[in-house]
Design an enzyme around this catalytic site. Sequence first.
Site, short mmCIF file in Angstrom:
data_model
loop_
_atom_site.label_atom_id
_atom_site.label_comp_id
_atom_site.label_asym_id
_atom_site.label_seq_id
_atom_site.Cartn_x
_atom_site.Cartn_y
_atom_site.Cartn_z
N HIS A 15 33.26 56.97 52.18
CA HIS A 15 33.32 56.53 50.79
C HIS A 15 32.00 56.74 50.04
O HIS A 15 31.99 57.16 48.90
CB HIS A 15 33.71 55.05 50.70
N GLU A 85 29.50 50.73 55.47
CA GLU A 85 29.00 52.10 55.60
C GLU A 85 27.48 52.17 55.50
O GLU A 85 26.86 53.01 56.15
CB GLU A 85 29.70 52.99 54.58
N ARG A 173 40.35 31.29 34.04
CA ARG A 173 40.45 31.78 32.68
C ARG A 173 41.91 32.02 32.35
O ARG A 173 42.71 32.33 33.23
CB ARG A 173 39.68 33.10 32.50
N ARG A 227 30.57 28.43 31.02
CA ARG A 227 31.95 27.99 30.80
C ARG A 227 32.01 26.60 30.20
O ARG A 227 33.08 26.16 29.75
CB ARG A 227 32.70 28.03 32.14
#
Length: 274
Positions: A15, A85, A173, A227
């Site tokens: 990847h 990785e 949310r 928040r």
Amino acid sequence: MTGDSEDPNDDEQYHLEVGPGDVADSVLLPGNPERVAKVVDGWEDHEIVGNHREYRTATGTHEGTPISVTSTGIGSPSAAIAVEELARVGADTFLRVGSCGTIREEASVGDLVITTGAVRQEGTSDEYVREDYPASADHRVVSALVAAAEELDYDYHLGVTCSTDSFYAGQSRPGFGGFEARGTEERLDELREAGVLNFEMEAASILTLAGLYGLRAGAVCTVYANRVTGEFRTEGERKAANCASLAVTYLERMDEAVAAADADRWHAGLSIDR
């Protein structure tokens, strides 16, 4: 039984498209690939060594210390791939660098949150280990991040992070059309009462994998959203990267202190004059 065709882990990673020698021991892990350019802007030099999918990797030096950065994309599944990785090509220290939303009034937009441990509200780490295994930050990384924040004179908060798989429902949310997931308010209140500082989406998996593999990891995020007060601003975007880069330099000095003292591990006593 797994055949060779199922094993992408030799030489160049499947990847990340990096190989042995491409990355330093310590790697910063932002989410957004575009943040890589902003991270390396504070280094003396760098070279792009991998660029595939959401994974962009650069290696360079910060204050003479070898350092790398790899973007992970959004969320724990892709962050876990990056850790897997990068570890396979020699990295042993991982610092999550990102943004977050706080659920504590005292953490202002632009402040840093340095994670000591994470609530594993994401699903990736569950596929590695039982759910009551702790996602703990390495004490050396936490100490280095605190020292860096102090040196840079950044306002910061130290404590527990909650990592989620969903930016919307998972972080309480409203979804499309005002949809609210079951238990939204109760979950938010429970986390706040437990002293949890912030929401983000990668720290728990990074910390869990590091714990399982005997690596060291931590996380520092800039607060973009509060928040409680309703504030949302992309302020102080480079603070987390600057703090983590300096922390890598401090970690190298800590490792040198261990070697000089012929100690088994770093502890605060190695830096206290007596």
